[in-house]
Design an enzyme around this catalytic site. Structure first.
Site, PDB file in Angstrom:
ATOM      1  N   SER A  21       0.836  -1.207   0.000  1.00 35.60           N
ATOM      2  CA  SER A  21       0.000   0.000   0.000  1.00 35.60           C
ATOM      3  C   SER A  21       0.869   1.255   0.000  1.00 35.60           C
ATOM      4  CB  SER A  21      -0.914   0.016   1.232  1.00 35.60           C
ATOM      5  OG  SER A  21      -1.740  -1.115   1.255  1.00 35.60           O
ATOM      6  N   ARG A  44       0.446   7.863   5.898  1.00 33.99           N
ATOM      7  CA  ARG A  44      -0.521   7.100   6.695  1.00 33.99           C
ATOM      8  C   ARG A  44      -1.926   7.688   6.616  1.00 33.99           C
ATOM      9  NH1 ARG A  44       0.937   2.751   9.848  1.00 33.99           N
ATOM     10  NH2 ARG A  44       3.140   2.394   9.513  1.00 33.99           N
ATOM     11  N   HIS A  47      -3.196   6.350   3.435  1.00 37.48           N
ATOM     12  CA  HIS A  47      -3.435   4.922   3.642  1.00 37.48           C
ATOM     13  C   HIS A  47      -4.768   4.678   4.354  1.00 37.48           C
ATOM     14  CE1 HIS A  47      -2.449   1.025   5.873  1.00 37.48           C
ATOM     15  NE2 HIS A  47      -2.402   0.688   4.604  1.00 37.48           N
TER      16      HIS A  47
END
Lengths: 216, 216
Positions: A21, A44, A47
């Site tokens: 990812s 993040r 993500h």
């Protein structure tokens, strides 16, 4: 325990999924204006949301990441505005430095006081939190009223957070509260616009606690 | 309790914020392909994400909303894939009909079994959940592996959920897992693409439980 169904090996393990990812995110994001220490936070957040626009909308006070790492490594308290933020935060990396993750919004005295004053529990929970969390990190992913109250208390010199992560989502007051946050001269991480929410707030904090751990 | 700061009346109360938000959403969304019973779900998903594209990407099995209302009114269990989904769900509207909201992912036996089989806790938690939750609602907002496992068990006739709300977010397997869900001939709510997450999954479920309550 009998789970009744046969085991079939997974081709992709959780750790691999995360690595793959992150690789996709880096490739698709391309050029960006963030520093090397800000980038893990951006990564993040993307993500957690699969939203590149949201990631690109992040705004950092220049000292934000350093201040967050410092607060965690000093064992300061992390205050979550709501339970959804609290349960998402990786506790082990906070607790290993002596800190803890607290949420006040469902405390009995907070609920009673909010009712008495005909205001939101979010606001009262922040007034309670600032007494315990000097130098701590405030992670606000849901309640614009909590963020606005915290900003007011900072301006009046009553609250001294180490870092404010403020990314409430919504159509009323959310964007405005984040614009106000971005004017403060203390460490903050926020984003521009209506989007935001608990998972991206959690993601930002978890990125910082991971950096705090890796510095050890 | 002394909160040290003076009370300042809020101009906007939580109920007003929500009403104003819904009004903005309806205005800005404009024309859409959703039915009257699907629209409250779409509206709450947009409210939770401030993302109209995500709202427009929702896909409903024709019986989804009715089946969800029926499951809640019959006191069926609601299974959340992760704690962030569990804590966001409005429990009172589930419990008043005799249901409860469960999450298995941190159960000791689930953790042990996942380790033993070298697979994800999400997968094992679904295998445990289907035994308790026949006819119940599965709310999966985080783990594509949980959703894929549930789909497999449905296809093999081992799981018979009343409704699957499946909206995991992410770059690996999330979109694919939702495409698979949309092929099932049982009630589901999902969305197309990488976006999704705990808050929108919670929002969809809360929209349905509100409809279940209002039918009473």
């Amino acid at each position: 325990m009998d789970f009744r169904t046969e085991f079939k090996p997974l081709t992709v393990q959780p750790q691999e999924i995360e690595e793959k990812s992150f690789q996709i995110i880096t490739e698709e994001l391309g050029e960006h204006p963030f520093t090397e220490e800000q980038y893990p936070v951006v990564q993040r957040v993307i993500h957690a949301s699969a939203d590149f626009d949201l990631g690109r909308s992040l705004v950092f006070h220049p000292d934000a990441v350093k201040a967050g790492i410092q607060a965690i490594r000093s064992g300061k308290i992390v205050v979550a505005d709501v339970q959804m933020v609290q349960v998402g935060i990786s506790k082990n990396r906070i607790e290993k430095f002596g800190g803890e993750v607290k949420v006040y919004i469902s405390d009995k005295d907070v609920m009673e006081e909010a009712k008495r004053l005909n205001t939101t529990r979010a606001i009262i929970s922040i007034r309670k939190a600032i007494k315990e969390a000097e130098g701590g990190i405030f992670a606000i992913g849901n309640a614009p009223t909590a963020l606005l109250e915290l900003i007011r208390l900072v301006k009046e010199g009553e609250a001294k957070p180490g870092l404010i992560i403020g990314m409430p989502v919504g159509f009323v007051s959310a964007a405005e509260s984040k614009e106000e946050l971005a004017k403060l001269d203390i460490p903050f991480i926020t984003n521009i616009g209506r989007k935001g929410g608990s998972p991206v707030t959690v993601a930002a904090l978890n990125a910082i606690s991971l950096m705090a751990e890796r510095q050890g």
